[in-house]
Design a protein around this motif. Structure first.
Motif, PDB file in Angstrom:
ATOM      1  N   PRO A 126      47.994  42.340  65.315  1.00 47.88           N
ATOM      2  CA  PRO A 126      49.270  42.158  66.044  1.00 47.88           C
ATOM      3  C   PRO A 126      49.139  42.304  67.560  1.00 47.88           C
ATOM      4  CG  PRO A 126      49.589  43.557  64.120  1.00 47.88           C
ATOM      5  CD  PRO A 126      48.111  43.346  64.256  1.00 47.88           C
ATOM      6  N   ALA A 127      48.208  43.134  68.028  1.00 42.96           N
ATOM      7  CA  ALA A 127      48.064  43.337  69.475  1.00 42.96           C
ATOM      8  C   ALA A 127      47.616  42.080  70.194  1.00 42.96           C
ATOM      9  CB  ALA A 127      47.079  44.474  69.743  1.00 42.96           C
ATOM     10  N   ARG A 128      47.072  41.100  69.441  1.00 44.42           N
ATOM     11  CA  ARG A 128      46.588  39.876  70.077  1.00 44.42           C
ATOM     12  C   ARG A 128      47.677  38.816  70.186  1.00 44.42           C
ATOM     13  NH1 ARG A 128      40.288  39.233  68.357  1.00 44.42           N
ATOM     14  NH2 ARG A 128      40.515  37.621  69.940  1.00 44.42           N
ATOM     15  N   GLY A 129      48.890  39.161  69.795  1.00 44.46           N
ATOM     16  CA  GLY A 129      49.992  38.218  69.898  1.00 44.46           C
ATOM     17  C   GLY A 129      50.681  38.297  71.247  1.00 44.46           C
ATOM     18  N   PRO A 130      51.468  37.280  71.596  1.00 44.94           N
ATOM     19  CA  PRO A 130      52.148  37.255  72.899  1.00 44.94           C
ATOM     20  C   PRO A 130      53.191  38.346  73.068  1.00 44.94           C
ATOM     21  CG  PRO A 130      52.924  35.460  71.491  1.00 44.94           C
ATOM     22  CD  PRO A 130      51.747  36.081  70.787  1.00 44.94           C
ATOM     23  N   GLN A 131      53.606  38.980  71.972  1.00 39.33           N
ATOM     24  CA  GLN A 131      54.577  40.065  72.098  1.00 39.33           C
ATOM     25  C   GLN A 131      53.929  41.333  72.655  1.00 39.33           C
ATOM     26  OE1 GLN A 131      53.504  38.842  69.265  1.00 39.33           O
ATOM     27  NE2 GLN A 131      52.790  40.525  67.952  1.00 39.33           N
ATOM     28  N   ASP A 132      52.594  41.403  72.629  1.00 34.85           N
ATOM     29  CA  ASP A 132      51.887  42.582  73.116  1.00 34.85           C
ATOM     30  C   ASP A 132      50.880  42.274  74.222  1.00 34.85           C
ATOM     31  OD1 ASP A 132      53.088  44.550  71.480  1.00 34.85           O
ATOM     32  OD2 ASP A 132      51.824  43.976  69.788  1.00 34.85           O
ATOM     33  N   THR A 133      50.670  41.004  74.516  1.00 30.80           N
ATOM     34  CA  THR A 133      49.601  40.638  75.451  1.00 30.80           C
ATOM     35  C   THR A 133      50.062  39.506  76.363  1.00 30.80           C
ATOM     36  OG1 THR A 133      47.892  41.253  73.842  1.00 30.80           O
ATOM     37  CG2 THR A 133      47.222  39.811  75.650  1.00 30.80           C
ATOM     38  N   PHE A 134      49.725  39.623  77.638  1.00 33.01           N
ATOM     39  CA  PHE A 134      49.924  38.529  78.598  1.00 33.01           C
ATOM     40  C   PHE A 134      48.692  37.621  78.569  1.00 33.01           C
ATOM     41  CE2 PHE A 134      52.727  41.700  80.738  1.00 33.01           C
ATOM     42  CZ  PHE A 134      53.889  40.935  80.766  1.00 33.01           C
ATOM     43  N   PHE A 135      48.900  36.361  78.168  1.00 33.00           N
ATOM     44  CA  PHE A 135      47.809  35.390  78.201  1.00 33.00           C
ATOM     45  C   PHE A 135      47.853  34.638  79.530  1.00 33.00           C
ATOM     46  CE2 PHE A 135      48.057  36.322  73.759  1.00 33.00           C
ATOM     47  CZ  PHE A 135      46.757  36.171  73.291  1.00 33.00           C
ATOM     48  N   VAL A 136      46.694  34.343  80.050  1.00 26.96           N
ATOM     49  CA  VAL A 136      46.593  33.613  81.312  1.00 26.96           C
ATOM     50  C   VAL A 136      46.374  32.145  80.992  1.00 26.96           C
ATOM     51  CG1 VAL A 136      45.307  33.345  83.462  1.00 26.96           C
ATOM     52  CG2 VAL A 136      45.644  35.629  82.483  1.00 26.96           C
ATOM     53  N   GLN A 137      47.279  31.300  81.461  1.00 23.91           N
ATOM     54  CA  GLN A 137      47.237  29.878  81.166  1.00 23.91           C
ATOM     55  C   GLN A 137      46.277  29.182  82.120  1.00 23.91           C
ATOM     56  OE1 GLN A 137      51.084  28.083  81.029  1.00 23.91           O
ATOM     57  NE2 GLN A 137      50.327  25.985  81.049  1.00 23.91           N
ATOM     58  N   ASP A 138      45.261  28.554  81.567  1.00 23.42           N
ATOM     59  CA  ASP A 138      44.314  27.826  82.413  1.00 23.42           C
ATOM     60  C   ASP A 138      44.429  26.321  82.239  1.00 23.42           C
ATOM     61  OD1 ASP A 138      43.344  27.593  79.891  1.00 23.42           O
ATOM     62  OD2 ASP A 138      41.290  28.234  80.352  1.00 23.42           O
ATOM     63  N   THR A 139      45.468  25.872  81.540  1.00 27.67           N
ATOM     64  CA  THR A 139      45.738  24.438  81.403  1.00 27.67           C
ATOM     65  C   THR A 139      47.214  24.203  81.670  1.00 27.67           C
ATOM     66  OG1 THR A 139      46.332  24.484  79.063  1.00 27.67           O
ATOM     67  CG2 THR A 139      43.969  24.353  79.589  1.00 27.67           C
ATOM     68  N   GLU A 140      47.599  22.955  81.771  1.00 28.17           N
ATOM     69  CA  GLU A 140      49.002  22.604  81.982  1.00 28.17           C
ATOM     70  C   GLU A 140      49.772  22.509  80.676  1.00 28.17           C
ATOM     71  OE1 GLU A 140      49.225  19.098  84.278  1.00 28.17           O
ATOM     72  OE2 GLU A 140      48.237  19.943  86.043  1.00 28.17           O
ATOM     73  N   ASP A 141      49.117  22.699  79.570  1.00 32.50           N
ATOM     74  CA  ASP A 141      49.757  22.601  78.266  1.00 32.50           C
ATOM     75  C   ASP A 141      50.191  23.987  77.807  1.00 32.50           C
ATOM     76  OD1 ASP A 141      50.667  22.030  75.778  1.00 32.50           O
ATOM     77  OD2 ASP A 141      48.713  21.523  74.915  1.00 32.50           O
ATOM     78  N   PRO A 142      51.508  24.285  77.794  1.00 28.22           N
ATOM     79  CA  PRO A 142      51.963  25.614  77.369  1.00 28.22           C
ATOM     80  C   PRO A 142      51.524  25.957  75.955  1.00 28.22           C
ATOM     81  CG  PRO A 142      53.744  24.385  78.415  1.00 28.22           C
ATOM     82  CD  PRO A 142      52.623  23.412  78.184  1.00 28.22           C
ATOM     83  N   ALA A 143      51.347  24.936  75.105  1.00 30.88           N
ATOM     84  CA  ALA A 143      50.947  25.201  73.726  1.00 30.88           C
ATOM     85  C   ALA A 143      49.543  25.767  73.646  1.00 30.88           C
ATOM     86  CB  ALA A 143      51.037  23.909  72.902  1.00 30.88           C
ATOM     87  N   ALA A 144      48.752  25.536  74.689  1.00 31.16           N
ATOM     88  CA  ALA A 144      47.370  26.018  74.693  1.00 31.16           C
ATOM     89  C   ALA A 144      47.241  27.393  75.323  1.00 31.16           C
ATOM     90  CB  ALA A 144      46.479  25.017  75.438  1.00 31.16           C
TER      91      ALA A 144
END
Length: 376
Positions: A167-185
Motif C-alpha cells: 500500500p505504501a507504493r500507491g499514490p495515496q502514500d507517495t508522491f510520484f515524479v512525472q517524467d513524461t507528459e502522459d499523466p497515466a504514466a
C-alpha cells in the motif's frame, strides 16, 4: 662725550603710551568676549597674544628704553597682557562648558531603547534539534550520511523489501515524479519524492565498506494534509548499524543512550512487537514519559496530559535489518547483522518543547522560532 638722556620720557613712544596700551587691551578683551566658539577663541588668542600681536610688539619696545624707564613701561604692558590672558582663560572655560552641554544634549543616548533596531534572528528549532541528534551519534562513532530527495523506486521501496503491491507504493502514500507528459504514466516513472530517509541507508550499504555506522537526517514527503499532527513535508532521522555480531541488545542500549542524551538522566525505552518490511524482528519504540516519568500510571491524583497517564510515549519504529535488505545491498547476512531505527524530528521537537500544533513549526512565524534562540 655726551651724558645719558635721563630726561627721556617713555610715554612719548607711541606704542607704550598708556592710552595705546589700554586700547590694545580693550580690543583684545572685546574680541575675546565676541568669540562664539572655541575655534574663534583660538584665532583671537593668536591675534592678541601671539608673537606679532600689538601687546607683544609693544613689549619689545621696552628693551630700547633707558633702565630707569623700563619698570614703569613693563608694569603697564604686563598688566594689560595679564588681563588679556585672564580673560582668555575665563572665556575658554565658558565655551568648553557650553560645548559639553551641547554635546550632551545633541548626542544623548536613551539607554532604555533597544540597542539594535534590527531584530535578532534565531536558528529554526528543527535545525538545532537535528544538529543535536547528529552530535549524539557522531560522538558514538557514527557518520552523517545524506542522499537525494528525488529517489528511484528501487532505493525507496524495492531494496527495502516493499513488494510491488504494498500500500505504501500507491499514490495515496507517495508522491510520484512525472517524467513524461502522459499523466497515466505517472506511477510508471520509477521516480518518487522519498517517503523516508531509509534510501540513504541503502546507498550507504551499497557504497561504503563494512562495517557501516551511519545517521541519516533529512526531509521526506508524503501526501498528508497539513493539520496539527501531520504535514506533507517533514523531517526524519534514521540510524543504521551493520557489523558482525550486532543484536537487539545493542539496539536497546543505543536507544536508551539517545533518550538520556535528549531528555536527561533516568529516561529509558521499551520495545513493542510490530512489523516493518525492512526489519525483522521489528518493534515500536516507546520512551518513558519525560513529564511524569511513569508516575501517573494508575495514579488518579496525578494525571498526565502528555502520555495520557500511560507512562510511555511512542517515538518511532526500529528492529534488526531484514536479511533480504542485506542481500539486496550485497551484504552477506550469514556474516553480518544490523539494526536500524527512525523517528520524526518534528515529533521529537513537539515532545521536548510542548509544541501542540505542527503548523506552528512549518509556517515560518518568527514569533515561534525566536524563543529557541541561537543555540549552536
Amino acid at each position: 662725550m655726551s651724558a645719558p638722556n635721563k630726561s627721556y620720557d617713555p610715554v612719548e613712544v607711541e606704542a607704550l603710551k598708556p592710552e595705546a596700551i589700554e586700547r590694545m587691551r580693550d580690543q583684545a578683551l572685546a574680541a575675546i568676549a565676541a568669540a562664539a566658539d572655541l575655534d574663534a577663541l583660538t584665532h583671537v588668542k593668536t591675534a592678541h597674544t601671539g608673537g606679532t600681536s600689538p601687546l607683544a610688539l609693544a613689549n619689545r619696545e621696552i628693551g630700547a628704553l633707558p633702565p630707569h624707564a623700563k619698570a614703569d613701561a613693563g608694569k603697564r604692558v604686563g598688566q594689560a597682557r595679564g588681563a588679556v590672558n585672564q580673560a582668555l582663560a575665563a572665556r575658554q572655560t565658558e565655551l568648553e562648558a557650553e560645548r559639553d552641554a551641547r554635546v550632551l544634549a545633541e548626542e544623548t543616548v536613551d539607554v532604555t531603547l533597544p540597542y539594535d533596531r534590527r531584530p535578532a534572528g534565531a536558528r529554526h528549532p528543527l535545525t538545532t534539534l537535528s544538529d543535536r541528534i547528529e552530535d549524539i551519534f557522531v560522538a558514538m562513532g557514527y557518520e552523517v550520511a545524506e542522499g537525494p530527495e528525488i529517489e528511484a523506486e528501487w532505493f525507496n521501496f524495492d531494496a527495502l523489501n516493499f513488494p510491488p503491491d504494498h500500500p505504501a507504493r500507491g499514490p495515496q502514500d507517495t508522491f510520484f515524479v512525472q517524467d513524461t507528459e502522459d499523466p497515466a504514466a505517472l506511477e510508471e516513472s520509477g521516480v518518487v519524492l522519498r517517503t523516508h530517509t531509509s534510501p540513504v541507508q541503502v546507498r550507504s550499504l551499497v557504497t561504503r565498506d563494512l562495517p557501516v555506522y551511519v545517521i541519516c537526517p533529512g526531509r521526506v514527503y508524503r501526501p498528508d494534509a497539513l493539520d496539527a499532527t501531520h504535514t506533507p513535508v517533514f523531517h526524519q532521522v534514521e540510524l543504521l548499524a551493520v557489523d558482525e555480531g550486532l543484536t537487539m541488545a545493542d539496539l536497546k542500549g543505543t536507544l536508551d543512550h539517545m533518550v538520556v542524551s535528549l531528555f536527561g538522566e533516568g529516561m529509558t525505552t521499551r520495545l513493542r512487537p510490530n512489523h516493518f518490511p525492512f526489519t525483522e524482528p521489528s518493534a515500536e519504540m516507546d520512551m518513558l514519559c519525560y513529564v511524569c516519568r511513569g508516575e501517573s500510571v494508575g495514579n488518579p491524583d496525578r494525571p498526565c496530559r502528555t502520555c495520557a497517564s500511560e507512562g510511555w510515549i511512542e517515538l518511532g519504529g526500529c528492529g534488526m535489518v531484514n536479511p533480504k535488505v542485506l542481500i539486496a545491498c550485497g551484504v552477506d547476512p550469514e556474516k553480518y547483522s544490523g539494526f536500524a531505527f527512525g523517528f520524526g524530528i518534528e515529533r521529537m521537537l513537539m515532545f521536548r518543547h510542548n509544541v501542540e500544533d505542527m503548523r506552528d513549526i512549518v509556517e515560518g512565524d518568527v514569533r515561534f522560532t525566536l524563543p529557541f534562540g541561537m543555540e549552536i
